[in-house]
Design an enzyme around this catalytic site. Structure first.
Site, PDB file in Angstrom:
ATOM      1  N   GLY A  41     -12.080 -42.264  12.947  1.00 40.72           N
ATOM      2  CA  GLY A  41     -12.116 -43.663  13.355  1.00 40.72           C
ATOM      3  C   GLY A  41     -10.730 -44.084  13.789  1.00 40.72           C
ATOM      4  O   GLY A  41      -9.730 -43.744  13.132  1.00 40.72           O
ATOM      5  N   LYS A  42     -10.642 -44.816  14.889  1.00 46.13           N
ATOM      6  CA  LYS A  42      -9.320 -45.177  15.398  1.00 46.13           C
ATOM      7  C   LYS A  42      -8.529 -46.016  14.392  1.00 46.13           C
ATOM      8  O   LYS A  42      -7.317 -45.856  14.263  1.00 46.13           O
ATOM      9  CB  LYS A  42      -9.443 -45.916  16.728  1.00 46.13           C
ATOM     10  N   ASN A  45      -7.439 -43.541  11.614  1.00 46.94           N
ATOM     11  CA  ASN A  45      -6.440 -42.608  12.130  1.00 46.94           C
ATOM     12  C   ASN A  45      -5.080 -43.282  12.295  1.00 46.94           C
ATOM     13  O   ASN A  45      -4.040 -42.717  11.939  1.00 46.94           O
ATOM     14  CB  ASN A  45      -6.878 -42.048  13.486  1.00 46.94           C
ATOM     15  N   GLU A 142     -12.996 -50.540  18.145  1.00 45.20           N
ATOM     16  CA  GLU A 142     -14.162 -49.839  17.608  1.00 45.20           C
ATOM     17  C   GLU A 142     -14.894 -50.664  16.558  1.00 45.20           C
ATOM     18  O   GLU A 142     -15.875 -50.197  15.984  1.00 45.20           O
ATOM     19  CB  GLU A 142     -13.754 -48.482  17.022  1.00 45.20           C
ATOM     20  N   LEU A 223       0.413 -41.742  29.322  1.00 41.67           N
ATOM     21  CA  LEU A 223      -0.081 -40.934  30.438  1.00 41.67           C
ATOM     22  C   LEU A 223      -0.312 -39.485  30.027  1.00 41.67           C
ATOM     23  O   LEU A 223      -0.255 -38.579  30.865  1.00 41.67           O
ATOM     24  CB  LEU A 223       0.924 -40.989  31.598  1.00 41.67           C
ATOM     25  N   GLY A 227       3.726 -38.328  30.101  1.00 37.68           N
ATOM     26  CA  GLY A 227       4.674 -39.235  29.471  1.00 37.68           C
ATOM     27  C   GLY A 227       4.108 -40.620  29.224  1.00 37.68           C
ATOM     28  O   GLY A 227       2.905 -40.780  28.980  1.00 37.68           O
ATOM     29  N   ALA A 251      -7.215 -37.673  18.568  1.00 39.81           N
ATOM     30  CA  ALA A 251      -6.321 -38.502  17.746  1.00 39.81           C
ATOM     31  C   ALA A 251      -4.865 -38.483  18.200  1.00 39.81           C
ATOM     32  O   ALA A 251      -4.013 -39.069  17.539  1.00 39.81           O
ATOM     33  CB  ALA A 251      -6.399 -38.129  16.273  1.00 39.81           C
ATOM     34  N   ALA A 252      -4.566 -37.864  19.336  1.00 37.72           N
ATOM     35  CA  ALA A 252      -3.182 -37.890  19.820  1.00 37.72           C
ATOM     36  C   ALA A 252      -2.733 -39.316  20.099  1.00 37.72           C
ATOM     37  O   ALA A 252      -1.608 -39.711  19.765  1.00 37.72           O
ATOM     38  CB  ALA A 252      -3.041 -37.035  21.067  1.00 37.72           C
ATOM     39  N   GLY A 253      -3.613 -40.105  20.723  1.00 43.38           N
ATOM     40  CA  GLY A 253      -3.275 -41.497  20.989  1.00 43.38           C
ATOM     41  C   GLY A 253      -3.116 -42.300  19.715  1.00 43.38           C
ATOM     42  O   GLY A 253      -2.269 -43.204  19.637  1.00 43.38           O
ATOM     43  N   ASP A 254      -3.902 -41.978  18.701  1.00 40.11           N
ATOM     44  CA  ASP A 254      -3.783 -42.680  17.424  1.00 40.11           C
ATOM     45  C   ASP A 254      -2.470 -42.331  16.725  1.00 40.11           C
ATOM     46  O   ASP A 254      -1.843 -43.187  16.090  1.00 40.11           O
ATOM     47  CB  ASP A 254      -4.965 -42.339  16.519  1.00 40.11           C
ATOM     48  N   SER A 293      -4.755 -33.656  12.013  1.00 45.13           N
ATOM     49  CA  SER A 293      -3.764 -33.322  13.041  1.00 45.13           C
ATOM     50  C   SER A 293      -2.577 -34.273  13.043  1.00 45.13           C
ATOM     51  O   SER A 293      -1.581 -34.019  13.747  1.00 45.13           O
ATOM     52  CB  SER A 293      -4.419 -33.342  14.427  1.00 45.13           C
TER      53      SER A 293
END
Length: 313
Positions: A41-42, A45, A142, A223, A227, A251-254, A293
């Site tokens: 879940g955002k 996370n 969400e 991006l 970057g 989950a990289a953005g989180d 992660s």
């Protein structure tokens, strides 16, 4: 003394992830080689990321009365997220079904379930409960959109720095944006919200103007491997990505948003906060899963130092 905590208002899910060499086409079945069941879940996370970054972190959200409840709550607690504002409601805990291919790309289907029960009264109660402990409110989309919109207004009224990660992208009332200090969409979300197809730094800057025109103080467009672009009324800055070998982009953005928010709450300048967020996001792609992660502060600092040494700085 300025409070350095973060309050996250957002979703909590149990993430069921299947790994396969490639993603199936519509109507096709493919054989996978692994699976996992973890906290996701955002909202959760980003709360975990902020806590792992070292910030006192509270999560306001809802879980159901089912076996998944104990799984997600125990993981949140293990990561150091305060649970006092997590509410148990009737029904089932939210579920995310994630599929990941061999290149690390993914697609996700989210079933909100208990997350749909979060309401404006709960948000107001949570903001009051952590008064004097937090300086930053972190939001996503969400949970029900009216709740996120109310939270932005209530957080601004309480004097908190309001950071909105507008994901998944959906139309919001125009009057909400004036209560958002920082918006952190990725290129796809920025494209959908603004109508500007974001493919590079130039188009990202045009999309950033859309947010600023509506009252957002700082548009920070990520991006991916290209970057990030930071745009305010007085300054535009490009931040190159940290180079890593991705395994799973889930989950990289989180990770980015949670570490960025924690750094701001700690009183660091936004440039330093962006660097920490970008390092965390890069590291998150090197491991599989959502919450598993998410890196810790030591790993992020090591990557930043290594990058500086490689640049001769």
């Amino acid at each position: 003394m300025r409070p350095d905590g973060v309050l996250v208002v957002g979703s909590i899910t149990a993430d069921v992830t299947a790994y396969s060499r490639r993603l199936p086409r519509p109507g096709e079945t493919v054989l996978g080689y692994d699976c996992s069941l973890v906290l996701g879940g955002k909202g959760a996370n980003q709360a975990v990321a902020a806590a792992r970054a070292g910030s006192p972190t509270w999560l306001a959200g809802c879980v159901g009365r089912d076996p998944f409840r104990d799984i997600v709550l125990s993981e949140l607690q293990a990561y150091g997220v305060a649970l006092s504002q997590v509410r148990t409601v009737e029904g089932r805990t939210g579920i995310a079904h994630i599929r990941v291919d061999a290149s690390g790309e993914n697609d996700i289907v989210i079933t909100p379930l208990a997350n749909a029960s979060l309401d404006t009264d709960a948000v107001d109660e949570s903001i009051r409960a952590v008064e004097g402990e937090v300086s930053l409110l972190l939001l996503q989309l969400e949970v029900p959109v009216p709740v996120s919109c109310h939270a932005a207004k209530a957080g601004a009224a309480a004097g908190l720095t309001v950071v909105l990660d507008p994901a998944p992208a959906q139309e919001l009332p125009d009057d909400v944006w004036q209560h958002v200090d920082i918006a952190t969409p990725n290129e796809n979300e920025a494209s959908e919200l603004t109508g500007v197809r974001v493919t590079d730094v130039t188009s990202a800057e045009r999309a950033a103007s859309w947010f600023l025109d509506r009252g957002v103080g700082h548009a920070l467009i990520t991006l991916g491997s290209a970057g990030a672009l930071s745009v305010t009324a007085t300054r535009t800055r490009y931040f190159p990505a940290y180079q890593v070998k991705p395994v799973d982009t889930t989950a990289a953005g989180d990770a980015f948003t949670g570490f960025f928010a924690a750094a701001l709450a700690a009183g660091l300048d936004d440039g330093t906060a962006i660097q920490r967020g970008m390092a965390a996001g890069a590291l998150a792609t090197t491991r599989t899963g959502a919450s598993p992660s998410l890196p810790d502060a030591a790993a992020v600092e090591t990557l930043i130092r290594t990058n500086r040494a490689g640049d001769g700085g």
